[in-house]
Enzyme design. Structure first.
Site, mmCIF file in Angstrom:
data_model
loop_
_atom_site.group_PDB
_atom_site.id
_atom_site.type_symbol
_atom_site.label_atom_id
_atom_site.label_comp_id
_atom_site.label_asym_id
_atom_site.label_seq_id
_atom_site.Cartn_x
_atom_site.Cartn_y
_atom_site.Cartn_z
ATOM 1 N N CYS A 12 0.873 -1.173 0.000
ATOM 2 C CA CYS A 12 0.000 0.000 0.000
ATOM 3 C C CYS A 12 0.911 1.223 0.000
ATOM 4 O O CYS A 12 2.121 1.116 0.243
ATOM 5 C CB CYS A 12 -0.906 0.000 1.229
ATOM 6 S SG CYS A 12 -0.022 0.114 2.812
ATOM 7 N N HIS A 74 3.053 2.320 10.730
ATOM 8 C CA HIS A 74 2.020 2.009 11.724
ATOM 9 C C HIS A 74 1.740 3.166 12.682
ATOM 10 O O HIS A 74 0.707 3.178 13.345
ATOM 11 C CB HIS A 74 2.443 0.792 12.552
ATOM 12 C CG HIS A 74 2.738 -0.423 11.748
ATOM 13 N ND1 HIS A 74 3.971 -0.655 11.178
ATOM 14 C CD2 HIS A 74 1.966 -1.476 11.404
ATOM 15 C CE1 HIS A 74 3.941 -1.812 10.526
ATOM 16 N NE2 HIS A 74 2.744 -2.327 10.641
ATOM 17 N N CYS A 96 2.010 6.481 8.257
ATOM 18 C CA CYS A 96 1.054 6.557 7.150
ATOM 19 C C CYS A 96 0.080 7.707 7.389
ATOM 20 O O CYS A 96 -0.448 7.862 8.500
ATOM 21 C CB CYS A 96 0.297 5.240 7.046
ATOM 22 S SG CYS A 96 -1.066 5.275 5.852
ATOM 23 N N HIS A 128 -0.755 -4.974 18.434
ATOM 24 C CA HIS A 128 -0.332 -4.562 17.090
ATOM 25 C C HIS A 128 0.199 -3.131 17.159
ATOM 26 O O HIS A 128 -0.308 -2.299 17.908
ATOM 27 C CB HIS A 128 -1.520 -4.633 16.124
ATOM 28 C CG HIS A 128 -1.164 -4.417 14.684
ATOM 29 N ND1 HIS A 128 -0.978 -3.164 14.158
ATOM 30 C CD2 HIS A 128 -0.960 -5.278 13.665
ATOM 31 C CE1 HIS A 128 -0.680 -3.264 12.873
ATOM 32 N NE2 HIS A 128 -0.667 -4.546 12.545
ATOM 33 N N GLU A 130 0.033 -0.526 15.243
ATOM 34 C CA GLU A 130 -0.916 0.562 14.974
ATOM 35 C C GLU A 130 -1.859 0.753 16.153
ATOM 36 O O GLU A 130 -2.171 1.893 16.535
ATOM 37 C CB GLU A 130 -1.726 0.268 13.715
ATOM 38 C CG GLU A 130 -2.708 1.398 13.375
ATOM 39 C CD GLU A 130 -3.678 1.045 12.264
ATOM 40 O OE1 GLU A 130 -4.838 1.492 12.321
ATOM 41 O OE2 GLU A 130 -3.278 0.318 11.328
ATOM 42 N N THR A 166 -6.844 0.222 10.908
ATOM 43 C CA THR A 166 -7.062 0.503 9.480
ATOM 44 C C THR A 166 -6.966 -0.734 8.599
ATOM 45 O O THR A 166 -7.514 -0.739 7.490
ATOM 46 C CB THR A 166 -6.049 1.543 8.957
ATOM 47 O OG1 THR A 166 -4.723 1.039 9.107
ATOM 48 C CG2 THR A 166 -6.189 2.858 9.707
ATOM 49 N N SER A 232 1.754 -10.472 9.571
ATOM 50 C CA SER A 232 0.896 -9.466 8.945
ATOM 51 C C SER A 232 -0.582 -9.695 9.243
ATOM 52 O O SER A 232 -1.171 -10.703 8.840
ATOM 53 C CB SER A 232 1.116 -9.463 7.427
ATOM 54 O OG SER A 232 0.171 -8.637 6.788
ATOM 55 N N SER A 233 -1.201 -8.750 9.948
ATOM 56 C CA SER A 233 -2.637 -8.811 10.221
ATOM 57 C C SER A 233 -3.418 -8.728 8.917
ATOM 58 O O SER A 233 -4.389 -9.465 8.699
ATOM 59 C CB SER A 233 -3.021 -7.659 11.162
ATOM 60 O OG SER A 233 -4.416 -7.605 11.342
ATOM 61 N N SER A 276 1.773 -5.681 2.777
ATOM 62 C CA SER A 276 3.154 -5.672 3.271
ATOM 63 C C SER A 276 4.060 -6.607 2.466
ATOM 64 O O SER A 276 5.191 -6.863 2.863
ATOM 65 C CB SER A 276 3.178 -6.080 4.751
ATOM 66 O OG SER A 276 2.542 -7.339 4.935
#
Length: 298
Positions: A12, A74, A96, A128, A130, A166, A232-233, A276
């Protein structure tokens, strides 16, 4: 057998921006610190380590003085910026923009609900990066929920403001919203004074739009190889989309994890990945399949 890489997969813009900032800095210095993995992909972390990017944790951050530290996409809680001031650290902030905007929304909502004895609820993964940054905007008073059982922590007689990490699933967010509304209604029916839920869909649209795109991509191929880091979520959520529409979907971190038995009688193989997952890694996986099966690449 045709092997096709999904053109909608890969970084992204937030991750791409952070990695570009790291590479730009590493052209000027031999070593740069990064607070946590710059991306949840061990192959990319290793590639950047070879360029001089050194991953540190929050305890190690406390010990650093007079150097540069990269803040990854994050985002970070306010205390990280306070530590930077105290330790004379120059922060290379690659947070981000979508995450920064959400942090501001969460802080504004927290300031408002405090006057009403309300609760900030974050739908996300506990621990996490973020989520840590978002919870930090509420002095870590936010309640993080991931499963229905986590909803037992909420007080349904007090105002509730809901946000989402997000990168979570849109479907998952709206299911959580529905469950909270059901509990509010149950409390109201029992005679308790309640408040309407203030639900905020804060999922990144660049991420959420990949779900329908991936749904279509996975249906086009006999076998789907989903390439992602296990941390990676977003990768877990998107892989679930592939599995749902194509049972012949397999999760790998790299080409070494491929099992060529998966491709027996397959006429078409699709390669895709998380936000990612670097494109070069998906290409390596595609090349490994091609080398073994001698297909025609698209």
């Amino acid at each position: 057998m045709n092997v096709t890489i999904d053109k909608n997969s890969g970084y992204c813009f937030g991750v791409e921006f952070a990695i570009q900032m790291a590479e730009d800095e590493l052209e000027e210095v031999q070593e740069l610190y990064c607070l946590g993995d710059i991306v949840h992909n061990s192959m990319e972390v290793q590639r950047l380590y070879n360029k001089g990017l050194r991953i540190i944790d929050r305890e190690q951050l406390q010990e650093l003085r007079d150097c540069k530290v990269l803040i990854r996409a994050h985002g970070e809680p306010p205390e990280t910026y306070q530590t930077a001031l105290e330790n004379n650290l120059e922060l290379i902030d690659a947070s981000c923009p979508v995450v920064l905007k959400l942090q501001n929304r969460v802080k504004h909502a927290y300031d408002n609900v405090k006057t009403q004895n309300g609760q900030i609820v974050l739908y996300g993964q506990q621990g996490h990066a973020e989520v840590i940054g978002l919870a930090g905007q509420t002095r870590n008073e936010a309640i993080v929920v991931t499963t229905e059982e986590d909803l037992d922590q909420l007080d349904y007689t007090r105002p509730i403001t809901l946000f989402s990490q997000t990168t979570k699933s849109t479907k998952g967010f709206y299911k959580m919203k529905e469950l909270i509304e059901e509990r509010v209604a149950a409390a109201r029916n029992s005679g308790m004074e309640t408040f309407n839920l203030d639900a905020n869909d804060s999922i990144c649209r660049q991420v959420s739009n990949r779900e329908p795109q991936l749904d279509k991509f996975a249906q086009l191929h006999d076998v789907v190889i989903f390439v992602s880091g296990k941390k990676s979520s977003n990768g877990k959520a998107l892989y679930a989309v592939c599995q749902r529409v194509n049972p012949n979907s397999y999760f790998v971190e790299n080409a070494q994890e491929l099992d060529m038995a998966w491709f027996k009688d397959a006429a078409s193989v699709g390669i895709c990945g998380a936000t990612s997952t670097p494109m070069w890694l998906m290409q390596e996986v595609a090349d490994a399949i091609q080398a073994q099966r001698h297909p025609v690449a698209e």
